[in-house]
Design an enzyme around this catalytic site. Structure first.
Site, PDB file in Angstrom:
ATOM      1  N   HIS A 440       0.867  -1.210  -0.002  1.00 47.77           N
ATOM      2  CA  HIS A 440      -0.192  -0.029  -0.088  1.00 47.77           C
ATOM      3  C   HIS A 440       0.822   1.294  -0.140  1.00 47.77           C
ATOM      4  O   HIS A 440       0.581   2.335   0.729  1.00 47.77           O
ATOM      5  CB  HIS A 440      -0.979   0.041   1.173  1.00 47.77           C
ATOM      6  CG  HIS A 440      -2.151  -0.940   1.034  1.00 47.77           C
ATOM      7  ND1 HIS A 440      -3.148  -0.375   0.207  1.00 47.77           N
ATOM      8  CD2 HIS A 440      -2.468  -2.052   1.782  1.00 47.77           C
ATOM      9  CE1 HIS A 440      -3.999  -1.668   0.250  1.00 47.77           C
ATOM     10  NE2 HIS A 440      -3.545  -2.367   1.267  1.00 47.77           N
ATOM     11  N   ASP A 525      -0.418  -4.473   6.158  1.00 52.10           N
ATOM     12  CA  ASP A 525      -1.462  -5.169   5.481  1.00 52.10           C
ATOM     13  C   ASP A 525      -1.560  -5.433   4.240  1.00 52.10           C
ATOM     14  O   ASP A 525      -0.977  -4.692   3.422  1.00 52.10           O
ATOM     15  CB  ASP A 525      -3.068  -4.657   5.816  1.00 52.10           C
ATOM     16  CG  ASP A 525      -3.261  -3.294   5.112  1.00 52.10           C
ATOM     17  OD1 ASP A 525      -2.189  -2.501   5.405  1.00 52.10           O
ATOM     18  OD2 ASP A 525      -4.363  -2.996   4.531  1.00 52.10           O
ATOM     19  N   GLU A 526      -2.145  -6.602   3.781  1.00 51.88           N
ATOM     20  CA  GLU A 526      -2.348  -6.796   2.211  1.00 51.88           C
ATOM     21  C   GLU A 526      -0.722  -6.889   1.431  1.00 51.88           C
ATOM     22  O   GLU A 526      -0.884  -6.673   0.308  1.00 51.88           O
ATOM     23  CB  GLU A 526      -3.230  -6.095   1.688  1.00 51.88           C
ATOM     24  CG  GLU A 526      -4.730  -6.273   2.326  1.00 51.88           C
ATOM     25  CD  GLU A 526      -5.676  -5.635   1.540  1.00 51.88           C
ATOM     26  OE1 GLU A 526      -7.044  -5.988   1.444  1.00 51.88           O
ATOM     27  OE2 GLU A 526      -5.348  -4.504   0.924  1.00 51.88           O
ATOM     28  N   LEU A 527       0.343  -7.378   2.043  1.00 47.51           N
ATOM     29  CA  LEU A 527       1.594  -7.594   1.044  1.00 47.51           C
ATOM     30  C   LEU A 527       1.206  -8.796   0.348  1.00 47.51           C
ATOM     31  O   LEU A 527       1.104  -9.676   0.754  1.00 47.51           O
ATOM     32  CB  LEU A 527       2.652  -7.645   1.912  1.00 47.51           C
ATOM     33  CG  LEU A 527       3.929  -7.937   1.227  1.00 47.51           C
ATOM     34  CD1 LEU A 527       4.508  -6.692   0.615  1.00 47.51           C
ATOM     35  CD2 LEU A 527       5.091  -8.365   1.910  1.00 47.51           C
ATOM     36  N   PRO A 528       0.967  -8.412  -1.088  1.00 50.62           N
ATOM     37  CA  PRO A 528       0.599  -9.711  -1.897  1.00 50.62           C
ATOM     38  C   PRO A 528       1.804 -10.637  -1.900  1.00 50.62           C
ATOM     39  O   PRO A 528       3.004 -10.524  -1.819  1.00 50.62           O
ATOM     40  CB  PRO A 528       0.523  -9.035  -3.330  1.00 50.62           C
ATOM     41  CG  PRO A 528       1.254  -7.808  -3.410  1.00 50.62           C
ATOM     42  CD  PRO A 528       1.156  -7.339  -1.917  1.00 50.62           C
TER      43      PRO A 528
END
Length: 830
Positions: A440, A525-528
């Site tokens: 992000h 959050d949401e580290l791919p």
């Protein structure tokens, strides 16, 4: 209102254009009108496991401008992704960046004559339920003038109404009918005014006295030291309610004092007494006095022209259940000016919330000025069209092509940020800034990349000092927002130099404001999956540090970040993934990371989706401090229900007012030590869909009041009761008190005192029984009006006073004290 953007007149002029200037971009002949576009759902298809939606964009070329066979693109934003590739009619749909897409003609396209309409059909890979996924911010660009964009201002989204548009799978996303709403609303009773709770949120202890205290004029405020703001607030409050009052009568004293509240150690604890001898508020601190004043404020009758008022005699001893009661405001996705932040802080203070989680950075925007890093705001805070890389961020979430869009572009100067901090501190609200990392982070990554190229081209030293991405990284990944280039690389030492610089500068701003920073939220959050795996610098770091996997690299990164924060005297806050052990499998259930559970991390736990329902409690039991922000109860950007006319998103849940109210923060699975690690609750409002402040209010209010109740009040009796029938009766009584309080006192007070809070007025519930239409509302006491002639109800329509015998189409809506209406409900009485 214009946000500070530091844009040169030359750059600004390059992106401002009118219809009359289209001749410079279009083929011969400037148009006499602007292009227009319409969007609609064609049908929902259930042939695949997750369903599929076919949608249509209809582009109408204006008079005087034909679309040629080649050499143009229609750009637009779309959240959650769409199916790209060849389209019917010799067109192609392409991803540009993240959620920015474009439609281009392919060989064989024959062009579009002026004044004609081109229908462009495309697919969503799953069912489209909410209109938030419709295209937004469309614009047209010709290849002959790639830097000039033509905004399609005449653009309409048609809300689905036809059966083929509204088909839903059995048991999922079912449309909510007016009958459903009526039955849901019927779970509360209409209460008389004198039966409403006296203090909100529900206090720890309240003892009512036998009579009332009459105020013929504003009381005389007598305050002790350290209460300057509270004294001013009390005087202003009563000056508004009793101007000027009967000056022939002696004023009743209103005494404010900091002192010990017996049995309570919270700094926000207070006692409030109202009696013939006066009004007394004692708080453990100034914050406690402020909370007591808000309780007194809520006891006052609604504003009127009365020259006197009566208060009930009572004694209150009160303290919050949780030390942390927060609200997260996202200004990165869609920016909000400081005045909106002030208004948000006022509402938080009124309902005794004490922490603003300030989501300042994300992929689509960096919103605070950092000394020495001008690109963070000159590039990272500016969105708009450009054909050249590194000039600005691309349009996102409907911000369109213009760089002066007030929500796509904008940031807080140092002075404005300090002003926000001081405004919050005066109301005893902590501000926790969030700087997203390592995912992000596209706004920062692209800003520092532009800085690198600028300095490199100029031959300046230190171009790579703050670089965040490895140019040789060949990792393959994709974020939920469709980005493939938005991650800070932990193998670069310059990444930690950047983080150190930002943390140092933000901590300095807090010190200058006189409100020192205690923690910073550092994302997580949401580290791919796939990120970093093919980065040479990350692989070299892993070899040097003997790190066996990317999971170990994650730990290395946050170990370094924690050290940077500790150097400034801060502890680390972040999303739950910061305290989770990364797994190799996408979507696998999370497990607490044993490496950080004694570091004092504070984790904000949003993910209670299937497989992770109890993760917050497992983290707390493992020794992590947690703030409960579950998507299924506290994400206020979620839509109230699946109906297409309700705004908001639905990727995690649907949140009606009672969904928030019914949240039970503490689970039976918590150990005694684990319970001590639950710091509190937080409502979260991400701003992907918020293009105006009215929608911000609509999604936030009145659900934020249910958050306030859950964060402040002790466990209600219905939550502790084990007998189902008894629990249901207790819930009905408590819920009735809550919704009547909102409908008869709290929301009308906002209407009459402020008039600028555009809270959600839900559609009424309606049923036909015995040949008559019955109408109710989730907020008993709210004014309901109806029509029988097919027209939309207005403030002049008949009020609902009982069953309606009229035949035909009956339409009804709720209205606030200023005549603003909510969503309209309709039913046919045959």
């Amino acid at each position: 209102m214009r946000e500070k953007m530091n844009l040169s007149p030359k750059i600004l002029a390059a992106c401002l254009f009118t219809v009359g200037q289209l001749a410079q971009a279009a083929p011969a002949g400037a148009p006499a009108s602007a292009p227009r576009m319409r969007w609609e759902v064609l049908r929902n298809d259930f042939s695949s496991p997750h369903g599929r939606t076919r949608a249509r964009l209809s582009f109408t070329a204006p008079r005087g401008m034909a679309l040629p066979a080649q050499g143009w693109s229609i750009y637009f934003n779309c959240t959650d992704g769409i199916v790209t590739g060849p389209l019917a009619g010799k067109l192609a749909l392409e991803t540009v960046s993240g959620g920015l897409f474009r439609i281009r003609p392919q060989p064989g396209f024959k062009g579009l004559p002026a004044g004609r309409t081109l229908h462009i059909d495309y697919d969503y890979p799953n069912l489209l339920i909410k209109m938030a996924r419709a295209p937004s911010g469309p614009y047209l660009v010709f290849d002959s003038a790639p830097e000039t964009a033509i905004a399609i201002g005449d653009y309409q989204v048609h809300v689905p109404t036809r059966p083929e548009q509204l088909r839903r799978p059995a048991g999922r996303d079912a449309l909510v009918t007016v009958q459903d709403i009526y039955r849901r609303n019927a779970r509360a009773d209409l209460l008389p005014t004198d039966a409403l709770p006296l203090v909100f949120p529900t206090p720890l202890a309240l003892r009512s006295g036998p009579g009332k205290v009459h105020l013929a004029r504003a009381p005389q405020v007598i305050s002790g030291p350290g209460l300057r703001y509270e004294t001013a607030y009390a005087r202003a409050l009563f000056a508004r309610y009793l101007p000027p009052g009967d000056t022939a009568q002696p004023p009743l004293p209103l005494r404010l004092r900091i002192g010990d509240v017996d049995g309570q150690d919270s700094p926000e604890a207070y006692t409030l007494s109202v009696g013939a001898e006066g009004i007394n508020i004692v708080g453990n601190s100034a914050a406690g006095v402020a909370r007591g004043l808000q309780s007194l404020h809520g006891m006052l009758p609604l504003p009127s022209d009365a020259s006197s008022l009566d208060l009930p005699e009572l004694e209150v001893t009160d303290a919050p259940r949780f030390a942390y009661r927060g609200f997260q405001l996202d200004v990165a996705r869609n920016f909000q000016p400081k005045e909106v932040v002030f208004k948000t802080l006022d509402l938080m203070a009124e309902y005794k919330l004490n922490t603003l989680h300030f989501h300042l950075t994300d992929d689509e925007g960096w919103r605070v000025e950092i000394t020495g890093l001008p690109e963070l705001t000159s590039i990272g805070a500016v969105r708009g069209h450009s054909d050249r890389p590194g000039v600005r961020l691309p349009p996102a979430y409907g911000s369109g092509p213009r760089i002066d869009d007030p929500h796509g572009s904008g940031y807080y100067s140092r002075a404005e940020y300090i002003e926000i901090l001081r405004y919050a501190a005066a109301r005893h609200i902590d501000v926790i800034p969030e700087v997203e990392m390592p995912g992000h982070a596209r706004a920062a990554v692209k800003a520092m990349e532009a800085r690198y190229h600028r300095m490199k081209d100029a031959g300046e030293q230190g171009a790579d000092q703050y670089l965040l991405n490895d140019f040789d990284d060949r990792s393959v990944y994709r974020s939920p927002q469709e980005y493939t280039d938005h991650v800070i690389n932990p193998g670069l030492e310059s990444a930690y130099t950047f983080i150190d610089k930002v943390v140092t500068e933000i901590a300095a701003l807090h010190r200058e404001a006189g409100v020192p920073l205690k923690t910073m939220h550092v994302g997580g959050d949401e580290l791919p999956h796939g990120a970093w795996e093919q980065s040479p610098v990350s692989r070299a770091l892993m070899q040097r540090e003997k790190l066996a996997s990317v999971a170990d690299l994650w730990d290395y990164f946050y170990n370094r970040v924690d050290g940077i924060l500790r150097k400034q005297g801060l502890y680390a806050s972040g999303w739950e993934e910061m305290g989770a052990r990364r797994t190799a499998e996408e979507g696998a259930p999370q497990a607490p990371n044993p490496r950080f559970n004694r570091r004092g991390f504070s984790l904000y736990v949003w993910n209670n989706t299937p497989g992770n329902e109890d993760f917050a409690y497992r983290l707390a039991n493992a020794g992590y401090d947690v703030v409960l922000a579950p998507v299924t109860n506290m994400y206020l950007d979620m839509s109230a229900n699946p109906n297409p006319d309700e705004p908001g998103v639905n990727w995690g849940a649907y949140l009606e007012l009672d969904t928030v109210y019914d949240f039970k923060p503490l689970a039976a699975s918590l150990s005694e030590a684990g319970r001590s690690h639950v710091r509190g609750v937080e409502a979260t409002l991400f701003s992907e869909t918020i293009r105006d402040t009215h929608l911000l209010d609509y999604l936030m209010m009145p659900r934020l009041l249910a958050v306030a109740e859950r964060g402040w009040a002790p466990d209600p009796a219905w939550a502790r009761e084990t007998d189902p029938a008894r629990a249901e009766a207790l819930h009905r009584a408590a819920w009735s008190g809550f919704v009547n309080l909102l409908g008869q006192r709290e929301l009308p007070r906002l209407d009459l005192e402020r008039g600028d809070v555009f809270y959600r007025i839900a559609p009424p519930g309606m049923v036909v029984e015995g040949g008559k239409v019955l109408i109710n509302h989730t907020l008993p006491g709210l004014t309901l009006r109806y029509t029988t002639d097919g027209s939309v109800p207005t403030v002049h329509s008949k009020p609902v006073t009982g069953p309606i015998a009229a035949r035909g189409v009956i339409q009804a809506a709720g209205f606030d004290r200023n005549g603003r209406s909510g969503l309209v409900a309709r039913i046919v009485n045959k």
